[in-house]
Design a protein around this motif. Structure first.
Motif, PDB file in Angstrom:
ATOM      1  N   ARG A   1       0.903  -1.002  -0.100  1.00 31.63           N
ATOM      2  CA  ARG A   1       0.072   0.040  -0.222  1.00 31.63           C
ATOM      3  C   ARG A   1       0.936   1.226  -0.244  1.00 31.63           C
ATOM      4  O   ARG A   1       1.638   1.563   0.881  1.00 31.63           O
ATOM      5  N   ALA A   2       0.590   2.018  -1.314  1.00 27.57           N
ATOM      6  CA  ALA A   2       1.896   3.157  -1.185  1.00 27.57           C
ATOM      7  C   ALA A   2       1.002   4.531  -1.498  1.00 27.57           C
ATOM      8  O   ALA A   2       0.521   4.448  -1.987  1.00 27.57           O
ATOM      9  N   VAL A   3       1.902   5.201  -0.755  1.00 29.58           N
ATOM     10  CA  VAL A   3       1.239   6.194  -1.160  1.00 29.58           C
ATOM     11  C   VAL A   3       2.290   7.558  -2.095  1.00 29.58           C
ATOM     12  O   VAL A   3       3.378   7.068  -1.332  1.00 29.58           O
ATOM     13  N   SER A   4       2.408   8.323  -2.412  1.00 33.47           N
ATOM     14  CA  SER A   4       3.410   9.125  -3.575  1.00 33.47           C
ATOM     15  C   SER A   4       3.075  10.652  -2.850  1.00 33.47           C
ATOM     16  O   SER A   4       1.512  11.204  -2.148  1.00 33.47           O
ATOM     17  N   VAL A   5       4.354  11.256  -2.328  1.00 29.73           N
ATOM     18  CA  VAL A   5       3.864  12.826  -2.076  1.00 29.73           C
ATOM     19  C   VAL A   5       5.392  13.500  -2.871  1.00 29.73           C
ATOM     20  O   VAL A   5       6.358  13.065  -2.843  1.00 29.73           O
ATOM     21  N   ARG A   6       4.948  14.602  -3.118  1.00 35.33           N
ATOM     22  CA  ARG A   6       5.930  14.999  -4.346  1.00 35.33           C
ATOM     23  C   ARG A   6       7.410  16.227  -3.634  1.00 35.33           C
ATOM     24  O   ARG A   6       6.683  17.101  -3.113  1.00 35.33           O
ATOM     25  N   GLN A   7       8.839  15.922  -3.412  1.00 40.68           N
ATOM     26  CA  GLN A   7       8.969  17.011  -3.145  1.00 40.68           C
ATOM     27  C   GLN A   7       9.794  17.686  -4.450  1.00 40.68           C
ATOM     28  O   GLN A   7      10.016  17.265  -5.198  1.00 40.68           O
ATOM     29  N   LYS A   8       8.625  18.922  -4.273  1.00 41.07           N
ATOM     30  CA  LYS A   8       8.385  19.889  -5.939  1.00 41.07           C
ATOM     31  C   LYS A   8       9.984  20.794  -6.083  1.00 41.07           C
ATOM     32  O   LYS A   8      10.223  21.126  -7.228  1.00 41.07           O
ATOM     33  N   PHE A   9      11.083  20.705  -4.727  1.00 38.42           N
ATOM     34  CA  PHE A   9      12.837  21.508  -5.009  1.00 38.42           C
ATOM     35  C   PHE A   9      13.518  20.735  -4.439  1.00 38.42           C
ATOM     36  O   PHE A   9      13.486  20.011  -4.080  1.00 38.42           O
ATOM     37  N   PRO A  10      14.466  20.345  -5.448  1.00 41.88           N
ATOM     38  CA  PRO A  10      15.430  19.074  -5.066  1.00 41.88           C
ATOM     39  C   PRO A  10      16.603  19.678  -3.776  1.00 41.88           C
ATOM     40  O   PRO A  10      16.896  20.544  -3.829  1.00 41.88           O
ATOM     41  N   LEU A  11      15.853  20.020  -2.373  1.00 41.24           N
ATOM     42  CA  LEU A  11      16.518  20.582  -1.456  1.00 41.24           C
ATOM     43  C   LEU A  11      17.171  19.555  -0.157  1.00 41.24           C
ATOM     44  O   LEU A  11      17.365  20.269   0.801  1.00 41.24           O
ATOM     45  N   GLY A  12      17.174  18.687  -0.545  1.00 40.09           N
ATOM     46  CA  GLY A  12      18.321  17.855  -0.208  1.00 40.09           C
ATOM     47  C   GLY A  12      17.306  16.399   0.954  1.00 40.09           C
ATOM     48  O   GLY A  12      16.513  17.005   1.307  1.00 40.09           O
ATOM     49  N   LEU A  13      18.114  15.721   1.498  1.00 42.26           N
ATOM     50  CA  LEU A  13      16.947  14.590   2.168  1.00 42.26           C
ATOM     51  C   LEU A  13      16.274  14.652   2.940  1.00 42.26           C
ATOM     52  O   LEU A  13      15.469  14.236   3.200  1.00 42.26           O
TER      53      LEU A  13
ATOM     54  N   VAL B   1      12.727  13.558   3.760  1.00 40.20           N
ATOM     55  CA  VAL B   1      11.524  13.296   4.739  1.00 40.20           C
ATOM     56  C   VAL B   1      10.722  14.351   5.714  1.00 40.20           C
ATOM     57  O   VAL B   1       9.748  13.534   5.527  1.00 40.20           O
ATOM     58  N   LEU B   2      10.811  15.444   5.665  1.00 41.09           N
ATOM     59  CA  LEU B   2       9.885  16.695   5.844  1.00 41.09           C
ATOM     60  C   LEU B   2       8.662  16.537   4.481  1.00 41.09           C
ATOM     61  O   LEU B   2       7.591  16.497   5.085  1.00 41.09           O
ATOM     62  N   CYS B   3       8.608  16.840   3.339  1.00 41.36           N
ATOM     63  CA  CYS B   3       7.500  16.639   2.709  1.00 41.36           C
ATOM     64  C   CYS B   3       6.896  14.767   2.903  1.00 41.36           C
ATOM     65  O   CYS B   3       5.468  15.297   3.216  1.00 41.36           O
ATOM     66  N   ALA B   4       7.257  13.946   3.690  1.00 39.50           N
ATOM     67  CA  ALA B   4       6.502  13.358   4.075  1.00 39.50           C
ATOM     68  C   ALA B   4       5.513  13.659   5.455  1.00 39.50           C
ATOM     69  O   ALA B   4       4.987  12.615   5.951  1.00 39.50           O
ATOM     70  N   LYS B   5       5.993  14.431   6.239  1.00 38.24           N
ATOM     71  CA  LYS B   5       4.735  15.172   6.931  1.00 38.24           C
ATOM     72  C   LYS B   5       3.387  14.784   7.263  1.00 38.24           C
ATOM     73  O   LYS B   5       3.483  13.739   8.353  1.00 38.24           O
ATOM     74  N   ASP B   6       3.146  15.106   6.882  1.00 31.63           N
ATOM     75  CA  ASP B   6       1.741  14.743   6.984  1.00 31.63           C
ATOM     76  C   ASP B   6       1.450  13.861   6.442  1.00 31.63           C
ATOM     77  O   ASP B   6       0.364  12.934   7.156  1.00 31.63           O
ATOM     78  N   ALA B   7       1.913  12.658   5.897  1.00 29.69           N
ATOM     79  CA  ALA B   7       1.168  11.340   5.554  1.00 29.69           C
ATOM     80  C   ALA B   7       2.134  10.251   6.546  1.00 29.69           C
ATOM     81  O   ALA B   7       1.072   9.348   7.532  1.00 29.69           O
ATOM     82  N   VAL B   8       2.748  10.947   7.232  1.00 27.50           N
ATOM     83  CA  VAL B   8       2.938   9.447   8.457  1.00 27.50           C
ATOM     84  C   VAL B   8       2.404   9.922   9.387  1.00 27.50           C
ATOM     85  O   VAL B   8       1.904   9.132  10.503  1.00 27.50           O
ATOM     86  N   GLY B   9       2.264  11.239   9.684  1.00 31.49           N
ATOM     87  CA  GLY B   9       1.573  12.212  11.271  1.00 31.49           C
ATOM     88  C   GLY B   9       2.758  11.386  12.729  1.00 31.49           C
ATOM     89  O   GLY B   9       3.278  11.809  12.085  1.00 31.49           O
ATOM     90  N   ASP B  10       1.237  10.867  13.059  1.00 32.84           N
ATOM     91  CA  ASP B  10       1.915  11.921  14.721  1.00 32.84           C
ATOM     92  C   ASP B  10       2.213  10.268  15.384  1.00 32.84           C
ATOM     93  O   ASP B  10       2.322   9.902  16.214  1.00 32.84           O
TER      94      ASP B  10
END
Ligand code: G1P
Length: 289
Positions: free
Chosen positions: A99-111, A115-124
């Protein structure tokens, strides 16, 4: 259970410049390890570690990765009509794998930013991070080894490997107290230090299990080494303000983002393959004689 690790974040937005021109059009994560795309090898590790959900952090030109895990009705139809049942099973298995979801990293600002782009998908909740350049063969999947440490101590865990002193500038390097076999309480982390700056030769390898708190630190992390937002810098905050465990994993690691590492991983995997292993071994013998 509060500290159960159910999600894995896999950043797949990297450009793969070390493998150009192969990666000009084809995402590096789809280059094969014998007959299996690298990203599938990574996802098999995720599943074998007991994780149910994958968050892919993608970038431009990476759509084929999502397609690989989707159904392919035309292909399945052709294979079915031709009676190619083995191939049909292998293709169907992939789409049912995860079961995979994708989030987009719109700018190549680093690793760290990826990881921060996945914040909402990960939750608490705690989560694993797997960097697909690192393929690790081991009897217990590396991510599972880290989860076991995380569940025991309830603190973030990063995988560590001793590397030659000449290579420290390619990694995040850690220093801490070795308080039990394989385990270090990390005090200092430096991303891509020079040989002189490196506090040790213990390198972070691309497997992490982290608490959701890391997102707060990532949000406050400014650009660091190479002008990028570094996960290592946020981990340094975590180590200082809470705790971070370094774990020397059991297994053999290949850096497949590198030509030699990619070939070594392929040769090792092919030699273990029942269908082609014996013939490859015989062929390699003729080459080194
Ligand atoms: C990343 C991390 C680094 C780590 C390495 C492991 O670097 O930033 O801390 O040691 O992965 O493979 P990259 O290889 O993306 O430059």
């Amino acid at each position: 259970m509060k500290n159960k690790v159910r999600k894995a974040v896999i950043p797949v937005a990297g450009l793969g410049t070390r493998l150009l021109p192969a990666t000009k059009v084809v995402p590096k994560e789809l280059l094969p390890i014998v007959d299996t795309p690298a990203i599938q090898v990574i996802i098999e590790e995720v599943l074998a570690s007991g994780i149910e959900e994958v968050i892919l952090v993608t970038g431009r030109g990476k759509g084929a990765i999502e397609d690989h895990f989707d159904h392919s009705y035309e292909l399945e139809d052709v294979l079915e009509r031709r009676g190619q049942t083995d191939q049909l099973d292998s293709v169907r298995r992939i789409s049912g794998l995860v079961r995979a979801v994708s989030v987009r990293q719109k700018f190549p600002l680093g690793l760290g930013h990826a990881v921060l782009c996945a914040k909402d998908a990960v939750g608490d909740e705690p989560f694993a991070v797997l960097l697909p350049d690192d393929i690790i063969s081991s009897s217990t999947p590396c991510t599972r080894q880290l989860i076991d440490v995380f569940e025991k101590y309830n603190e973030g865990v990063v995988s560590l490997l001793r590397v030659p002193e000449t290579d420290v500038d390619r990694y995040g390097i850690a220093l801490g107290e070795n308080w039990a076999p394989r385990l270090h309480r990390i005090r200092t982390l430096i991303e891509k230090p020079t040989r002189e700056q490196a506090p040790s030769n213990l390198a972070i390898i691309g497997r992490y299990v982290l608490p959701a708190k890391i997102f707060d630190f990532l949000e406050e992390t400014a650009a660091g080494a190479d002008g990028e937002i570094q996960l290592t810098d946020a981990l340094q905050r975590l180590a200082r303000d809470r705790a971070l465990i370094g774990y020397e994993f059991e297994g053999e690691r290949h850096d497949i983002g590198d030509k030699l590492g990619f070939l070594k991983c392929n040769i090792r995997t092919a030699l273990l393959n029942k269908e082609i292993g014996p013939q490859l071994r015989a062929y390699l013998r003729t080459m080194v004689e």
